[in-house]
Design an enzyme around this catalytic site. Structure first.
Site, PDB file in Angstrom:
ATOM      1  CB  CYS A 346      -0.549   0.181   1.287  1.00  9.53           C
ATOM      2  SG  CYS A 346      -0.806  -1.223   2.115  1.00  9.53           S
ATOM      3  NE  ARG A 375       2.473  -9.081   5.565  1.00 14.19           N
ATOM      4  CZ  ARG A 375       1.389  -9.077   5.220  1.00 14.19           C
ATOM      5  NH1 ARG A 375       0.549  -9.632   6.011  1.00 14.19           N
ATOM      6  NH2 ARG A 375       0.804  -8.437   4.916  1.00 14.19           N
ATOM      7  CD  GLN A 393      -1.385  -9.960   0.619  1.00  9.37           C
ATOM      8  OE1 GLN A 393      -0.946  -8.638   0.963  1.00  9.37           O
ATOM      9  NE2 GLN A 393      -1.153  -9.925   2.504  1.00  9.37           N
ATOM     10  CG  ASP A 395      -1.714  -6.353  -2.336  1.00 12.95           C
ATOM     11  OD1 ASP A 395      -3.094  -5.630  -1.897  1.00 12.95           O
ATOM     12  OD2 ASP A 395      -0.417  -5.345  -1.964  1.00 12.95           O
ATOM     13  CG  HIS A 397      -3.572  -0.459  -2.302  1.00 13.35           C
ATOM     14  ND1 HIS A 397      -2.445  -1.337  -3.157  1.00 13.35           N
ATOM     15  CD2 HIS A 397      -3.935  -0.547  -1.119  1.00 13.35           C
ATOM     16  CE1 HIS A 397      -2.249  -2.160  -1.986  1.00 13.35           C
ATOM     17  NE2 HIS A 397      -3.401  -1.755  -0.540  1.00 13.35           N
ATOM     18  CE  LYS A 476      -8.654  -7.895   8.717  1.00 12.21           C
ATOM     19  NZ  LYS A 476      -8.336  -8.836   8.617  1.00 12.21           N
ATOM     20  CG  HIS A 522      -5.947  -1.606   1.558  1.00 13.83           C
ATOM     21  ND1 HIS A 522      -4.646  -1.029   1.387  1.00 13.83           N
ATOM     22  CD2 HIS A 522      -6.091  -0.295   2.338  1.00 13.83           C
ATOM     23  CE1 HIS A 522      -3.910  -0.226   2.777  1.00 13.83           C
ATOM     24  NE2 HIS A 522      -5.327   0.871   2.906  1.00 13.83           N
TER      25      HIS A 522
HETATM   26 ZN   LIG Z   1      -2.567  -2.484   1.276  1.00 16.41          ZN
END
Ligand SMILES: [Zn+2]
Ligand SMILES: [Zn+2]
Length: 649
Positions: A346, A375, A393, A395, A397, A476, A522
């Site tokens: 992000c 992580r 991911q 992922d 945005h 979320k 997200h």
């Molecule tokens: Zn994010």
């Protein structure tokens, strides 16, 4: 005393009444079936007086429920805790001098930790003997009785018995919680320091089994002595136990940590803890999933981007990660600048947005990146592909105007449903609201929680509410699936965020020519590809759908003279972008078939003289067997079609 029962009825009882009295007052059947009571949400022994429990303030009517075998997890937890005591009871009788520490119920059973005298070990071979002794104590129908005693008396008692761990536990309670009394539970000859609650007697443990032995440090600390942990499980009936053990056996056989290396997909090494090494076959699977996300995203107006891996700490300070998420990031330093490897995409995507100029006409802007993330996850929590330190991911945005939130959230959910549909997975939705650790004003949280709720309601989608489980920057919607073994997994997430756009000072020019702040959504659908592959392998028992599997067809020449033809068939499959191999070993075709079956390759194409002469292959499908011969072109079209439509077997 007045109580309210689950069906709304009132129950009036004298001040001295116990849980057992309450059950008896409702009916004799319930008195026999009762295991414990639940008073204002707190599970308590039947024998305890009701007057001193639950929410006694305000004089409001207290909620009372009688727990029986049908009360689900809470009832099982009771008899599993009972079984843990019976285990300790049996072990103490069979192994004089053993010291006992703790024995709680856990998710699927219970355990008890023991410290055996020098020279004594306990293995799974000893289970039969211990189980037999446990069965005697269960048959004896020993009632569990509770006694509250002053801490000094309890310390003296366990001290006399040389139960050092129990003494330490009581000393901890005095030091940390300032307690003056502790509770002891006795069944038969056995007494344990225990908070309870327990069922009425040992006989309620319908069926149990000891499962395995493991080492466990006292208090989970590696500088303490290593204890022997015995795991077991218990159910109300033999049938439930047998079903559970069978499910467990299937889960063991389908464990992705076993299937991965067996199918040549991935492997792990101690030189990179929590990070998979993807072998060529696994890389094919991984890439097929990335391609699926990429293609489905393209159809839906997503734009693929690539952002850096390593950022100056100032970016993480701006995003709020440095403060709220710092403990999860790998941090380094170079040229006197603190830097961190990204744990999420992000902030990079916000930075990318901030580098350009945006008009309301450009919105929504949907960035997608199958970005590599790291992580910090403690070694002890790492688990195959399911819990890793290094992952990617799917992922995205989405930057949009406030007016576009509803539509974008709905579209993201539709995208998710379409994705899970490819795998035949059903979804359950959960809305998670503001957590304790968070950034941003409460008004923003009010606004974003309401927006998500409205998006769900407008779509008529049922969901569960999970309070306090949101991300630190916004609420979320999480998506959970249930796999073929009945286990639930959280996969995708759609999160609404007013905070990060504000912190990064993101703007767009509105129709009014003024500057406005966009909202960020997200969203990840498969979650991490690593974890998703782990889940899919277990769900499909290693037999991935043809479009996803690493080797889609293997050509098996009967003799060496068919090798050249086999290779030409492979070349034609490859030209059609199908993943094919040839087994050119000098083994019998029977052996080649067996090996291909073990590798769970969907199609085996046997070629001999007849096939070679007629440009055909003898098709054999994994697990289904021979299908007869087919022309190479016809088979190729069929397979290509199966792959193109991403058919499920
Ligand atoms: Zn994010
Ligand atoms: Zn206990």
């Amino acid at each position: 005393m007045e109580f309210e029962l689950p069906d709304g009825r009132k129950l009036t009882l004298p001040e001295t009444a116990t849980g057992a009295d309450a059950a008896a007052a409702i009916g004799p059947g319930l008195a026999r079936a009762a295991l414990a009571v639940k008073l204002d949400g707190q599970v308590r022994d039947l024998a305890r007086p009701l007057a001193d429990g639950g929410d006694t303030d305000g004089g409001t009517r207290r909620r009372l429920e009688i727990l029986t075998e049908r009360s689900g997890h809470e009832a099982l937890e009771l008899i599993r805790h009972d079984a843990a005591h019976v285990l300790a009871e049996a072990v103490m009788e069979l192994y004089p001098g053993v010291k006992i520490s703790i024995g709680p119920p856990i998710e699927n059973g219970f355990y008890y930790d023991f410290d055996f005298p020098d020279g004594t070990t306990l293995g799974e071979d000893d289970f039969e003997r211990i189980e037999a002794r446990m069965r005697e104590h269960i048959a004896a129908d020993e009632p569990f009785t509770r006694e509250d005693v002053p801490t000094a008396a309890a310390i003296e008692r366990f001290g006399d018995e040389h139960q050092d761990y129990k003494v330490q536990l009581i000393e901890d309670l005095i030091r940390d919680q300032g307690v003056e009394t502790v509770s002891l539970y006795t069944n038969g000859p056995f007494t344990d320091l225990c908070r309870g609650p327990h069922g009425p007697s040992t006989k309620r443990i319908g069926a149990f089994k000891l499962q395995n032995v493991a080492g466990a440090y006292w208090r989970g600390d590696a500088s303490n002595p290593m204890l022997t942990r015995v795991y077991g499980t218990a159910f109300f009936s033999k049938r439930e136990l047998a079903e559970f053990l069978e499910r467990l056996e299937r889960a063991r056989a389908n464990d992705h940590r076993r299937l991965g290396p067996q199918l040549g997909l991935f492997t792990f090494s101690d030189v990179a803890p929590g990070s998979a090494f993807w072998l060529p076959a696994g890389t094919e699977v991984f890439n097929a999933l990335v391609t699926l996300s990429r293609e489905m995203g393209r159809e839906r107006g997503y734009l693929e981007v690539k952002t850096p891996q390593l950022y100056d700490s100032s970016l993480w300070v701006t995003s709020g990660h440095w403060d709220k998420y710092g403990g999860n990031m790998f941090v380094t330093e170079y040229e006197d600048r603190a830097m961190a490897i990204k744990p999420m995409n992000c902030p990079g995507h916000c930075q990318l947005y901030a580098l350009g100029r945006h008009s309301y006409r450009d919105l929504p802007l949907r960035y997608w990146e199958p970005g590599l993330l790291h992580r910090r996850e403690p070694s002890g929590t790492l688990h195959g592909l399911l819990r890793v330190r290094h992952f990617a991911q799917d992922d995205s945005h989405i930057f949009c105007t406030e007016d576009q939130i509803q539509e974008e959230v709905a579209a993201a959910l539709d995208f998710a449903f379409a994705t899970y549909d490819v795998f035949g997975l059903d979804v359950r939705l959960e809305l998670s609201t503001r957590p304790e650790q968070r950034i941003g004003a409460d008004e923003l949280w009010d606004k974003s929680e309401a927006a998500l709720m409205k998006a769900l309601e407008l779509q008529g989608l049922p969901y569960e509410l999970s309070e306090g489980e949101g991300a630190f920057y916004g609420p979320k919607i999480d998506m959970h699936i249930t796999d073929s073994l009945g286990r639930s997994w959280q996969l995708g997430t759609v999160q609404l965020d007013y905070n990060m756009p504000e912190r990064f000072g993101l703007i767009y020019t509105g129709a009014d020519n003024a500057e406005h702040q966009p909202v960020m959504i997200h969203r990840a659908l498969m979650g991490s590809y690593e974890r998703f592959i782990g889940i899919l392998l277990e769900h499909f028992a290693g037999e991935l759908p043809v479009w996803l599997t690493a080797v889609q067809a293997i050509v098996l020449p009967i003799a060496d003279r068919h090798l050249e033809y086999a290779q030409s068939v492979q070349a034609r499959l490859r030209a059609a972008r199908l993943r094919a191999e040839v087994d050119g070993r000098g083994e019998s075709v029977g052996r080649k078939i067996r090996d291909a079956e073990l590798r769970k390759i969907p199609y085996m194409l046997v070629v001999g003289d007849r096939e070679q002469e007629s440009d055909q292959v003898a098709v054999r499908e994994h697990r289904r067997g021979d299908e007869g011969t087919a022309g190479v072109e016809a088979f190729l079209e069929r397979l290509a079609d199966e792959v193109r439509t991403r058919a499920l077997a």
